[in-house]
Enzyme design. Sequence first.
Site, PDB file in Angstrom:
ATOM      1  CB  CYS A   1      18.532  14.771  25.918  1.00 41.60           C
ATOM      2  SG  CYS A   1      17.660  15.857  27.068  1.00 41.60           S
TER       3      CYS A   1
ATOM      4  CG  ASP B   1      19.734  20.347  26.172  1.00 44.26           C
ATOM      5  OD1 ASP B   1      20.118  21.230  25.380  1.00 44.26           O
ATOM      6  OD2 ASP B   1      19.884  20.413  27.407  1.00 44.26           O
TER       7      ASP B   1
ATOM      8  NE  ARG C   1      21.967  22.992  26.693  1.00 38.58           N
ATOM      9  CZ  ARG C   1      22.116  22.975  28.020  1.00 38.58           C
ATOM     10  NH1 ARG C   1      22.864  23.907  28.608  1.00 38.58           N
ATOM     11  NH2 ARG C   1      21.536  22.039  28.745  1.00 38.58           N
TER      12      ARG C   1
ATOM     13  CG  HIS D   1      22.879  16.282  26.778  1.00 36.22           C
ATOM     14  ND1 HIS D   1      22.932  17.551  27.315  1.00 36.22           N
ATOM     15  CD2 HIS D   1      21.612  15.840  26.979  1.00 36.22           C
ATOM     16  CE1 HIS D   1      21.741  17.863  27.793  1.00 36.22           C
ATOM     17  NE2 HIS D   1      20.927  16.845  27.607  1.00 36.22           N
TER      18      HIS D   1
ATOM     19  CB  CYS E   1      21.351  15.912  30.949  1.00 34.41           C
ATOM     20  SG  CYS E   1      19.687  15.372  30.495  1.00 34.41           S
TER      21      CYS E   1
HETATM   22 ZN   LIG Z   1      19.156  16.503  28.554  1.00 33.89          ZN
END
Ligand SMILES: [Zn+2]
Length: 204
Positions: free
Chosen positions: A39, A41, A43, A98, A101
Amino acid sequence: MRDLLAGVTQFQQETFPQKQSRFQELASGQSPEALFITCSDSRVNPELFTNSEPGEIFVIRNAGNIVGRKGEADLGMAATIEYAIQVLKIPQIIICGHAKCGAMQGLMNPEAVTSLPEVSKWVALSKDALNEEPSDPNADRLTQIIEANIRLQLRNLMTFPEVADAVEANKLRLHGWLYDFETGKVNVLAPETNQFVDSNVRVA
Ligand SMILES: [Zn+2]
């Protein structure tokens, strides 16, 4: 906000000299050990949590680590898979979802993303994940969907002929991972049970 260019200067002064010989070796070509699909993302930092060095993982990132079926996948995804398998001959593909999400939250609550037409269309590519029987009935609904989406994308990978052919020829293995940035843990999909188990347990 931290100045990213100040970070570049710090990298040049501190990190790059330590890895300079590695980068010079890589100038002649790359031979990554995995195609890593995860992803966008912020993080989720795959090089960090896999302790990878430059040249080791070939990464595709998008919202929700969505591959899509052959033909419905976006051109960037299809082209990168094609190059990874046909040219680089990468021996494994990891689909890494993850915890927490946002894309999967959007899939779970479509009404929350109605003002985002592109996001709505994109996450709808994973709608089959909503219908999958949860493998862990005790997990919260979001985690069940995140896990189901990883399984779905592994199935979607097999709709790409170059992937299916390489798997068939035992030249390529597909893996599902679930990374939890709060704990640093990775759960891996065990093919024999289709359940996610702690990677440390899996290795031991
Ligand atoms: Zn995600």
